[in-house]
Design a protein around this motif. Structure first.
Motif, PDB file in Angstrom:
ATOM      1  N   TRP A   1       3.518   3.795   1.109  1.00  0.00           N
ATOM      2  CA  TRP A   1       4.733   2.984   1.084  1.00  0.00           C
ATOM      3  C   TRP A   1       5.820   3.809   1.765  1.00  0.00           C
ATOM      4  O   TRP A   1       6.129   4.917   1.338  1.00  0.00           O
ATOM      5  CB  TRP A   1       5.085   2.659  -0.364  1.00  0.00           C
ATOM      6  CG  TRP A   1       6.274   1.794  -0.634  1.00  0.00           C
ATOM      7  CD1 TRP A   1       7.381   2.143  -1.349  1.00  0.00           C
ATOM      8  CD2 TRP A   1       6.453   0.413  -0.281  1.00  0.00           C
ATOM      9  NE1 TRP A   1       8.241   1.080  -1.459  1.00  0.00           N
ATOM     10  CE2 TRP A   1       7.696   0.005  -0.813  1.00  0.00           C
ATOM     11  CE3 TRP A   1       5.687  -0.497   0.425  1.00  0.00           C
ATOM     12  CZ2 TRP A   1       8.188  -1.285  -0.657  1.00  0.00           C
ATOM     13  CZ3 TRP A   1       6.179  -1.793   0.593  1.00  0.00           C
ATOM     14  CH2 TRP A   1       7.403  -2.173   0.058  1.00  0.00           C
TER      15      TRP A   1
ATOM     16  N   GLY B   1       8.307  -4.915   3.882  1.00  0.00           N
ATOM     17  CA  GLY B   1       8.398  -4.760   2.433  1.00  0.00           C
ATOM     18  C   GLY B   1       9.134  -5.848   1.687  1.00  0.00           C
ATOM     19  O   GLY B   1       9.019  -5.938   0.463  1.00  0.00           O
TER      20      GLY B   1
ATOM     21  N   ARG C   1       4.760  -1.143   4.295  1.00  0.00           N
ATOM     22  CA  ARG C   1       3.509  -0.529   3.861  1.00  0.00           C
ATOM     23  C   ARG C   1       2.602  -0.283   5.057  1.00  0.00           C
ATOM     24  O   ARG C   1       2.466  -1.140   5.936  1.00  0.00           O
ATOM     25  CB  ARG C   1       2.798  -1.423   2.837  1.00  0.00           C
ATOM     26  CG  ARG C   1       1.514  -0.814   2.283  1.00  0.00           C
ATOM     27  CD  ARG C   1       1.027  -1.528   1.035  1.00  0.00           C
ATOM     28  NE  ARG C   1       0.628  -2.897   1.266  1.00  0.00           N
ATOM     29  CZ  ARG C   1       0.102  -3.699   0.333  1.00  0.00           C
ATOM     30  NH1 ARG C   1      -0.058  -3.245  -0.902  1.00  0.00           N
ATOM     31  NH2 ARG C   1      -0.239  -4.936   0.608  1.00  0.00           N
TER      32      ARG C   1
END
Length: 503
Positions: A425, A451, A466
């Protein structure tokens, strides 16, 4: 790979229209391309077969095909005849979907809410596999999967006794071979003990989450999810009529002390939080279970991706610590084997599972028996364990490449599974819109997952995105990340000016 062939029976002629037959044939081919009913590379019917089917002269078909070749929509290939050109799709205009309602047609806006088609979700380009830098999460690397072993298991499941066992209507029952493997092998690895009547096979984890949401909302329910979190969980709860709220997660996942009073159910992913990858410590898991007992709510545990543990062993499942029967456990084979498998399982008290089984039966009876038995053989014969070893080795290397590539780019890893996982992330500079970044990167052959769709609420542009590494080759990661960083600098040049930080 089998060649896609267009059948003759998709062609029709309106002989009463007075329009040229060649023109009608050409329009049919163009319509097939525009609507996506046929993909570039598909083979058209031979002129002989199509002429015989339509009852027209073969020369009429040949001339229509030749005109399509001249337009660049069709290519003539030796031994294959005529195929749809691979360059045809981008040149054709998109169809106009919105049409005025005809008199007498149903008012679907009145019948339907239509909210589902507008929901936020992670969207992958349909051609992502053909892009050189696909940082796509949850997809398989075909080079690592033992297709021959899967085919052999499918053959076993089609033979003799197995076939006749599976060919009948099993009503609401599941394949006992698969259930037994889950009970005796999969669940003990997570520290869970369960009987056969406490296990339900589902069509992937999403089906299990929806069944739980639907059952729990038969009476008014205040449900809490994670923010950010898996967007389809919140959508399913809202669709089922729950009063939905979210709890902001931190580096250890969902903090139990932030769950508001009156909550009836908490949906959580403690082993591998989606999308940050955070792992909830055992101490916090016990706190969550104590809160559930003291305040009388249930917990739905989404335990996906725990198999990808190549840095350290995963923590025991939340369900393994449950002594009061308050945890409904959701597992899946789709991420570990391949996403198109769509096989998962739900584990909970026998009373809950019995209701879930009846609800599932009203929708689809049970997942396909042959698919269940094939998966059971693949698991029981050691192919699954061998695949997991290969995936962990490959993912460990890819994760290392990812971390090295991100250093010095101004992009920071905002979350990654402590035990391994298959994604990171990432947080970009303030003011970056990851949706705009994702769109711009497509032109560079790079696919990322913005995101914003993971947040129930986020003020301003969302700088998070991501990067999955399950479906990208290790040697492509560095160049792909470099292209991402370069595009971020184009979109947010001031964030990287001297004296500023990019994280």
């Amino acid at each position: 790979m089998p060649v896609s062939r267009i059948p003759s029976d998709v062609f029709f002629l309106d002989r009463g229209s007075g329009r040229a037959l060649q023109a009608q044939l050409r329009e049919t081919v163009v319509a097939l391309l525009r609507t996506g009913q046929a993909a570039p590379g598909a083979t058209l019917p031979s002129s002989r077969k199509l002429a015989a089917h339509l009852g027209i002269a073969r020369m009429t078909v040949t001339l229509a095909y030749q005109e399509l070749v001249a337009q660049g929509l069709v290519e003539a290939r030796d031994r294959r005849g005529y195929v749809l050109a691979k360059t045809a799709m981008p040149e054709l205009p998109r169809p106009i979907r919105a049409e005025p309602r005809r008199p007498g047609a149903p008012d679907w806006d009145g019948f339907l809410d239509l909210g589902l088609s507008k929901r936020r979700r992670v969207i992958k380009p349909p051609d992502w596999r053909h892009m050189p830098y696909p940082f796509v999460y949850g997809q398989m690397d075909a080079s690592l999967f033992d297709h021959a072993a899967w085919r052999d298991c499918a053959r076993q499941a089609s033979g003799g006794r197995d076939f006749f066992d599976l060919a009948g209507d099993q009503a609401a029952a599941d394949d006992p071979v698969l259930v037994n493997y889950i009970r005796s092998t999969m669940l003990p690895r997570r520290g869970i003990r369960a009987e056969a009547d406490e296990i339900l096979i589902t069509v992937g984890a999403q089906n299990a989450l929806w069944l739980a949401a639907e059952l729990l909302t038969r009476r008014p329910l205040k449900a809490m999810g994670e923010n950010p979190g898996y967007p389809d969980t919140l959508q399913a709860l809202r669709w089922c009529g729950a009063d939905v709220g979210t709890v902001e997660v931190d580096e250890h996942g969902l903090p139990p002390e932030r769950i508001p009073e009156g909550t009836g159910a908490v949906f959580v992913s403690p082993s591998h939080h989606a999308p940050t990858g955070a792992t909830m410590p055992v101490k916090r898991r016990r706190q969550l279970l104590r809160a559930a007992a003291e305040r009388d709510f249930v917990v739905i545990e989404d335990d996906y991706d725990f198999e990808m543990s190549f840095l350290e062993a995963p923590s025991p499942a939340l369900k393994s610590l449950d002594r009061d029967g308050r945890v409904i456990y959701v597992g899946s084979f789709s991420k570990a084997l391949f996403p198109g498998l769509r096989l998962g399982y739900l584990v909970g008290p026998a009373r809950f599972v019995a209701e879930a089984r009846e609800l599932r039966a009203l929708i689809l009876r049970h997942p396909p028996g042959h698919l269940q038995r094939t998966a059971a053989y693949f698991l029981a014969q050691g192919h699954y364990d061998r695949l997991m070893r290969e995936l962990r080795r490959a993912f460990a290397q890819r994760r290392s490449e990812m971390q090295a590539a991100l250093r010095g780019t101004g992009l920071s890893i905002a979350g990654a599974a402590r035990f391994g996982g298959s994604s990171v992330w990432v947080e970009g500079p303030p003011g970056l819109c990851s949706n705009a970044l994702a769109e711009a990167l497509l032109g560079e052959g790079v696919v990322i997952e913005p995101g914003a769709s993971f947040f129930d609420r986020f003020e301003g542009p969302c700088p998070f995105f991501r990067l999955g590494y399950s479906s990208i080759a290790s040697e492509r990661i560095a160049e792909g990340v470099a292209r991402i960083a370069q595009m971020v600098r184009r979109l947010r040049p001031m964030a990287f000016a001297p004296g500023r930080t990019g994280s």
